[in-house]
Design a protein around this motif. Structure first.
Motif, short mmCIF file in Angstrom:
data_model
loop_
_atom_site.label_atom_id
_atom_site.label_comp_id
_atom_site.label_asym_id
_atom_site.label_seq_id
_atom_site.Cartn_x
_atom_site.Cartn_y
_atom_site.Cartn_z
N VAL A 53 0.84 -1.19 0.00
CA VAL A 53 0.00 0.00 0.00
C VAL A 53 0.88 1.24 0.00
N TYR A 54 1.91 1.22 0.86
CA TYR A 54 2.77 2.39 0.94
C TYR A 54 3.45 2.65 -0.41
N TRP A 55 4.05 1.61 -0.98
CA TRP A 55 4.81 1.84 -2.21
C TRP A 55 3.90 2.23 -3.37
N LYS A 56 2.65 1.75 -3.34
CA LYS A 56 1.71 2.14 -4.40
C LYS A 56 1.33 3.61 -4.27
N PHE A 57 1.05 4.05 -3.03
CA PHE A 57 0.55 5.41 -2.82
C PHE A 57 1.69 6.44 -2.74
N ALA A 58 2.88 6.01 -2.33
CA ALA A 58 3.97 6.98 -2.16
C ALA A 58 4.60 7.25 -3.51
N SER A 59 3.83 7.92 -4.37
CA SER A 59 4.29 8.13 -5.73
C SER A 59 4.20 9.62 -6.06
N TYR A 60 5.32 10.16 -6.47
CA TYR A 60 5.32 11.58 -6.85
C TYR A 60 4.37 11.81 -8.02
N ASP A 61 4.39 10.90 -9.00
CA ASP A 61 3.53 11.07 -10.17
C ASP A 61 2.05 11.07 -9.80
N LEU A 62 1.67 10.18 -8.87
CA LEU A 62 0.25 10.08 -8.51
C LEU A 62 -0.22 11.27 -7.68
N SER A 63 0.71 11.98 -7.03
CA SER A 63 0.29 13.09 -6.19
C SER A 63 -0.37 14.18 -7.02
N VAL A 64 -0.19 14.14 -8.33
CA VAL A 64 -0.83 15.12 -9.19
C VAL A 64 -2.36 14.96 -9.14
N ILE A 65 -2.85 13.77 -8.81
CA ILE A 65 -4.30 13.53 -8.85
C ILE A 65 -5.04 14.28 -7.75
N PRO A 66 -4.68 14.09 -6.46
CA PRO A 66 -5.38 14.91 -5.45
C PRO A 66 -5.21 16.40 -5.70
N MET A 67 -4.06 16.80 -6.22
CA MET A 67 -3.86 18.25 -6.43
C MET A 67 -4.74 18.78 -7.56
N PHE A 68 -4.85 18.03 -8.65
CA PHE A 68 -5.76 18.45 -9.72
C PHE A 68 -7.20 18.46 -9.24
N LEU A 69 -7.56 17.49 -8.38
CA LEU A 69 -8.93 17.45 -7.88
C LEU A 69 -9.22 18.64 -6.96
N LEU A 70 -8.24 19.01 -6.15
CA LEU A 70 -8.38 20.23 -5.34
C LEU A 70 -8.58 21.44 -6.23
N MET A 71 -7.74 21.51 -7.28
CA MET A 71 -7.83 22.62 -8.23
C MET A 71 -9.23 22.70 -8.83
N GLY A 72 -9.78 21.55 -9.21
CA GLY A 72 -11.12 21.52 -9.79
C GLY A 72 -12.17 22.02 -8.81
N GLN A 73 -12.06 21.57 -7.54
CA GLN A 73 -13.03 22.00 -6.52
C GLN A 73 -12.98 23.50 -6.31
N PHE A 74 -11.76 24.05 -6.20
CA PHE A 74 -11.64 25.50 -6.01
C PHE A 74 -12.16 26.24 -7.24
N ALA A 75 -11.89 25.68 -8.43
CA ALA A 75 -12.35 26.34 -9.65
C ALA A 75 -13.88 26.42 -9.68
N ILE A 76 -14.53 25.37 -9.17
CA ILE A 76 -16.00 25.38 -9.13
C ILE A 76 -16.48 26.53 -8.25
N GLN A 77 -15.80 26.73 -7.11
CA GLN A 77 -16.22 27.76 -6.15
C GLN A 77 -15.83 29.16 -6.60
N ALA A 78 -14.93 29.26 -7.59
CA ALA A 78 -14.38 30.57 -7.93
C ALA A 78 -15.30 31.37 -8.84
N GLY A 79 -16.43 30.78 -9.26
CA GLY A 79 -17.35 31.51 -10.11
C GLY A 79 -16.81 31.76 -11.51
N LEU A 80 -15.84 30.92 -11.92
CA LEU A 80 -15.23 31.15 -13.23
C LEU A 80 -16.13 30.68 -14.36
N SER A 81 -17.04 29.74 -14.05
CA SER A 81 -17.87 29.20 -15.13
C SER A 81 -18.76 30.28 -15.72
#
Lengths: 439, 177
Positions: A53-81
């Motif tokens: 589990v650790y070696w699967k999750f401890a991935s620099y490449d995969l960390s982009v996923i939670p960060m992009f998802l955070l970005m998407g959530q903030f973008a929704i709240q930012a009234g940009l649409s």
């Protein structure tokens, strides 16, 4: 039983479990663990799971996923649409079907800062549906355009599914993002063209809106600067190799956060809600990743993908017909499966097959070409009956439009998708041009 | 990959409420950790660009932090029943049947996550013993293991809770909020 037979029965059991409502991630784990134990025994499994589990999750490449998802959530709240839709509408609104075209344009713009189709469809739907109704657009055209437009969210970078594809086939994430750019623009243009043809046949479905002056256009265009800025910094930076994708996503997440606080009135409570929504969406993805890890360890142990690839290569079918068979399989699976799970489940089986065929291009190009084609056909599943998730979301936002109307409204856009897949298969250079240029 | 915060209403029973708030705050902690990592990455990039002084080995912290952060998200996802389910073939079945089948799914995940909790527990001590460190910064890797093990323990409890609820009948949760 041979390993090949064990793997094939495992695949069959996997589908039965999924049909019985067992979550996709759990079904993959069950079959993966079961098969692993049958082939290798308990001890290797127990030793593997101490740290897997650790070696699967401890991935620099995969960390982009939670960060992009955070970005998407903030973008929704930012009234940009809203500003995106308004800007597109000042340029397109006075044409026949123009307000629907503006909705597609808004989706493309929002897709450039959000990597999720459902979020794009839902956010643009909330803004554009009331306007479409105000101008008396038919329910079928309004909801169809938005459901289809939503799929631009995942095709235009950033894209979570593309990150996963790149990791599975060990491709360069940056060049995958570059490869998605032209097909993404083509998709938006294809949808706009579809609307133009649609209103030519049914003129009353998409009446004209008001014409805007040059000054209004300039002002509305200027209002979208946060989106431009974020897109240029994040995607531009990633394309030009100034950033890794994770670094780009970090800038994107914090940049959209600042804009959401400044322009969207985001406060502490809203921040926590964004974080938790991103957390739940990330958890879903990483559960599927963990399931796929077990399942693919089992598949690799069984050597089934390699044997299947050998069988298919010696079958005498042409590479193109094999590719078309894969496309058809994706279209069928997409009718009931989630796109991410499909990629994780099928790519480890299909990629060895495809990479062994001679399409007359180097392997790195093949990864991009096959990846973009797969991504598009997998995403088509979001708007096909019976469980097109985008269709459900948009339909739930549009009061007074029946589900059947929305599915009918989506059909012309499906046709446009099919034409685009044909173009991309016929002309690989559409996909490969930008990555080659920026190399 | 949808917004899932409103799929299931707040549980009426105390056990459910306690489990939900534990998993909620674990998810918040993981999310704040990820936001912190993003901030660190930005500082590192700016340092690299402006002063040629990046944060050395930041990617090791990002990888480790990702493992911890994402694990902390998992129990909340289970409490909210947000896992991806193929909803097509049995949509005609009575809700009771669907709920029982969901219970079976939760039971399977219960067994798997219990096993993983056990193995991670063992793994924690082993990593502690061998004292493995990251390549550049030399961070001891076992530090990441306790929070991950804790997350899987809470996930196991969450599976037990959801399984019991699903076997009791369809949607026994109380009124929203």
């Amino acid at each position: 039983m041979t390993s090949f037979e064990i793997a094939s029965s495992g695949l069959a059991i996997l589908f039965v479990l999924m049909m019985l409502r067992v979550p996709v991630a759990v079904a993959m784990m069950t079959v993966g663990i079961g098969g692993y134990v049958i082939i290798a025994g308990w001890l290797p499994l127990l030793s593997y799971t101490k740290t897997s589990v650790y070696w699967k999750f401890a991935s620099y490449d995969l960390s982009v996923i939670p960060m992009f998802l955070l970005m998407g959530q903030f973008a929704i709240q930012a009234g940009l649409s809203r500003s995106l839709f308004t800007a597109a509408n000042t340029f397109l609104g006075h044409r026949k079907g123009g307000v629907a075209m503006a909705a597609v344009g808004g989706c493309a713009g929002f897709g450039a800062i959000c990597g999720s189709s459902l979020a794009t469809a839902a956010t643009m739907g909330q803004v554009a549906l009331p306007e479409l109704k105000r101008y008396n657009y038919s329910g079928a055209l309004a909801t169809g355009a938005l459901a289809a437009g939503g799929t631009l969210g995942i095709l235009i970078p950033p894209s979570v599914v593309l990150v996963i594809f790149a990791i599975v086939v060990e491709a360069n994430i940056i060049s995958m993002f570059q490869a998605a750019f032209v097909p993404g623009i083509l998709a938006a243009l294809g949808y706009i063209l579809t609307i133009a043809i649609y209103v030519r046949i049914r003129p009353d479905a998409g009446p004209v809106g008001p014409r805007s002056s040059g000054k209004e256009r300039a002002r509305a265009f200027f209002e979208t600067w946060p989106v431009m800025l974020i897109f240029i910094v994040v995607i531009g930076g990633i394309y030009l190799g100034l950033f890794t994708p994770t670094e780009g996503a970090a800038f994107g997440a914090m940049g959209t956060l600042v804009i959401a606080v400044w322009k969207g009135g985001l406060r502490f409570q809203g921040f926590i809600e964004c974080v938790v929504s991103a957390a739940a969406a990330s958890a879903m993805i990483f559960m599927v990743l963990l399931g796929a890890d077990f399942f693919n360890s089992f598949l690799a142990l069984s050597r089934m993908p390699a044997e299947l690839a050998d069988m298919i290569q010696s079958s005498g079918l042409s590479p193109l017909s094999i590719l078309l068979i894969i496309v058809v399989i994706y279209l069928v699976l997409g009718c009931f499966m989630d796109s991410l799970a499909m990629i994780l489940l099928t790519v480890p089986i299909f990629w060895p097959v495809v990479s062994g065929l001679d399409f007359g291009m180097p392997e790195d190009d093949l990864k991009m070409w096959f990846g973009i084609i797969s991504l598009i056909v997998v995403e088509v599943g979001l708007i096909t009956p019976p469980v097109g998730l985008n269709v459900f979301i948009i339909n739930s936002l549009a009061q007074g439009t029946r589900m059947k109307e929305t599915f009918i409204g989506v059909m012309p856009f499906l046709a446009s998708d099919m034409v685009r897949v044909g173009l991309l298969i016929g002309f690989p250079t559409l996909t490969l041009w930008l990555p080659h240029l920026l190399k | 990959m949808s917004d899932v915060t409103t799929l299931v209403s707040r549980p009426a029973d105390p056990v459910g409420r306690v489990l939900l708030s534990i998993s909620y705050w674990l998810a918040v902690a993981g999310g704040v950790l990820m936001a912190g990592l993003a901030t660190m990455v930005i500082v590192s990039v700016l340092g690299r660009a402006l002063f040629s002084a990046p944060i050395y080995g930041d990617f090791e912290m990002v990888a480790m932090g990702n493992a911890v952060g994402v694990s902390l998200f998992l129990p909340y996802c289970q409490m909210k029943k947000a896992n991806v389910v193929v909803d097509l073939f049995l949509s005609w079945a009575p809700e009771k049947v669907q709920s029982r089948l969901d219970g079976v799914g939760s039971l399977i995940l219960l067994a798997i996550s219990a096993m993983l909790t056990w193995r991670l527990w063992v793994g924690t001590f082993e990593m502690h013993e061998v004292h493995e460190t990251t390549m550049i910064l030399g961070i001891t890797i076992w530090w990441a293991f306790p929070p991950i093990t804790l997350s899987f323990a809470v996930l196991t409890l969450a599976c037990l809770y959801t399984a019991v609820n699903e076997f009791k009948g369809p949607r026994t949760q109380g009124p929203a909020q």
